[in-house]
Each structure stands twice: as structure tokens, then as C-alpha cells.
Design an enzyme around this catalytic site. Structure first.
Site, PDB file in Angstrom:
ATOM      1  CB  SER A 164      -0.869  -0.006   1.270  1.00 56.19           C
ATOM      2  OG  SER A 164      -1.491   1.240   1.494  1.00 56.19           O
ATOM      3  CE1 TYR A 204      -4.123  -2.013   5.163  1.00 51.30           C
ATOM      4  CE2 TYR A 204      -3.333   0.205   4.712  1.00 51.30           C
ATOM      5  CZ  TYR A 204      -3.825  -1.000   4.264  1.00 51.30           C
ATOM      6  OH  TYR A 204      -4.035  -1.203   2.921  1.00 51.30           O
TER       7      TYR A 204
END
Length: 268
Positions: free
Chosen positions: A155, A168
Site C-alpha cells: 500500500s 495497518y
């Protein structure tokens, strides 16, 4: 179906929806035999994640309607026995393994000092440990082929910090370290390892985060990303196209690096 991946066997985690589904469809359209692995039961956290058996069945029907081959597999990437069994079933069904797309992942908001240990563990275990387990059990089969590709879906959060997403971001940064280390270990076996770094993607996870926050998906995308190009997000198919390029012979000398698909976000 015939194409640039004729006869290749692809194993995809998180294949029931979003980026995993888009990749499964794209590989199948290019002639690959695809095994899709996703959750067989609803996890405790985060609340928006659901059991994926029926969604996998829909992917299978869609691929079959186009003449492709798709093997639906359920389990939990955090459980080594589940991962081992899924990869063994893939090899039994299709005769080997060539490409792995580690895509399964979850996200949820929370200030670092307010997260529970269970919340932290859930994100790190699915996003990072799960990819290690998949690689661990895929590598012997890739070595048996004499070559292969492992792709981890990281990401932009694997390249920068994000507010209220410490767990995350930590998991996605961890994927970068895992990929670079594996690239060194596996280069002698002609196995490439690459990370993919999308900005916000128009997936059910984005919708789930929005519902948890009482916001619209567009607001969530803008809050967590802030793209330079005038789009709130990219589409799962955009990620799938990048994945196919990185898995192909066109990228035969790409390993140990990350492919950024960020709509200019990191240029800000």
C-alpha cells in the site's frame, strides 16, 4: 481461454472481492489456472469483513462462463494448516505453482495508544504473517518449477505513515522488508519478489471503513489518501493490470523493489 499466461498456475489470497477478484479474472482471461483463497468464516475484527465462500463461488462462475479455470479455497491466512492445505490442493489440481499474489488484508482506524492487543494482532497477523505463511509454503513448489514470482499487495501505507492506521502501516511496511529479504534469498532460484503499492482502491474494504466511520467512501478515500490526480481512488482493475505486468516476462528483471500505483499521492 488463451493468453500470455497460458499454462501458468496462480495462487491468490483475498480472491473473493476487490483487488484479488480483479486479479483472478485478469489472470484467467490470459489463460492462467487460478486458485483463489479467502475466508471460510467471519473474523471477529474488523466488523465489516464477512465470510467469503459465496463470493468465491461467484468468481468461479464468472471465470467458468468465460471458459477459464478457477479453484475456490477457503481458510484463514493466519493458520498455517489452512495455508498449507490450500497450496497443496492447488498443486494437486493444476500440477504445480508459478505465481503467488499475496493480497489478503484488512484495515481499521484507531489511535495507536487506544488499539487493543487483539486489534493490533489481527491486522499484523493477516496482513504480514499471512503473507509469510503463504510464501513459506509456496516457495518449495516455485523452486520445483525452476522459476516463479511472488507479489505482495502492500500500500502507500507501506511507504509512509497514515493517521489512525499505525497497525495497518506497520504491517504494510513489514511486507516491504519481507519482500526484499525473500528477493535476496530466492534470486538464485530465479524467483522474483515484488511489492505493489496502491493508493486508495474502490473495494468493499473502502466501503466497510466508511460505514464504520459514518462517512462516505469518497470521504474515506480523500482522508486516507489525498491523490495528486483528481480521482478519489483507483479501481481494482488498475491494480490487476499492474500485477499482471509485474508477473509477466516483461518484468523479468524486476525483483526486490516496489511498484507504486498512487495517482501521484507520494509526490505531495
Amino acid at each position: 481461454m488463451a493468453g500470455s499466461f497460458d499454462g501458468k498456475v496462480v495462487f491468490i489470497t483475498g480472491a473473493a472481492n476487490g483487488q484479488g477478484k480483479a486479479a483472478a479474472l485478469a489472470f484467467a482471461r490470459e489463460g492462467a489456472w487460478v486458485a483463489g483463497f479467502d475466508l471460510g468464516s467471519k473474523p471477529a475484527y474488523p466488523a465489516y469483513v464477512t465470510e467469503a465462500s459465496e463470493a468465491l463461488a461467484r468468481v468461479q462462475r464468472e471465470i467458468a462462463a468465460e471458459g477459464g479455470a478457477f479453484l475456490p479455497l477457503t481458510g484463514d491466512v493466519r493458520r498455517e494448516d489452512d495455508v498449507r492445505a490450500a497450496i497443496e490442493r492447488t498443486v494437486e489440481a493444476f500440477g504445480g505453482l508459478d505465481i503467488v499474489f499475496g493480497n489478503a488484508g484488512i484495515a481499521a482506524y484507531g489511535l495507536a495508544h487506544e488499539l487493543s492487543e487483539d486489534e493490533w494482532d489481527a491486522v499484523l497477523d493477516i496482513n504480514l504473517k499471512g503473507n509469510w505463511l503463504v510464501a513459506k509454503h509456496a516457495i518449495p513448489h516455485l523452486k520445483a518449477r525452476g522459476s516463479g514470482v511472488i507479489l505482495f499487495n502492500s500500500s502507500i501505507a507501506g511507504l509512509r505513515g497514515l493517521n489512525r492506521l499505525s497497525h495497518y502501516s506497520a504491517s504494510k511496511f513489514g511486507l516491504v522488508g519481507l519482500a526484499k529479504s525473500l528477493a535476496i534469498e530466492l534470486a538464485p532460484d530465479n524467483i522474483r519478489v515484488v511489492t505493489v503499492h496502491p493508493t486508495g482502491v474502490n473495494t468493499p474494504m473502502n466501503d466497510g471503513l466508511a460505514a464504520m466511520e459514518g462517512a462516505t467512501p469518497e470521504e474515506i478515500a480523500e482522508r486516507s489518501a489525498g491523490n495528486l490526480l483528481p480521482v478519489p481512488w483507483i479501481e481494482p482493475e488498475d491494480v490487476a493490470e499492474a500485477v499482471l505486468f509485474l508477473a509477466s516476462e516483461k518484468s523479468r528483471f524486476v525483483t526486490g523493489s516496489g511498484f507504486v500505483l498512487d495517482a501521484g499521492l507520494l509526490t505531495r
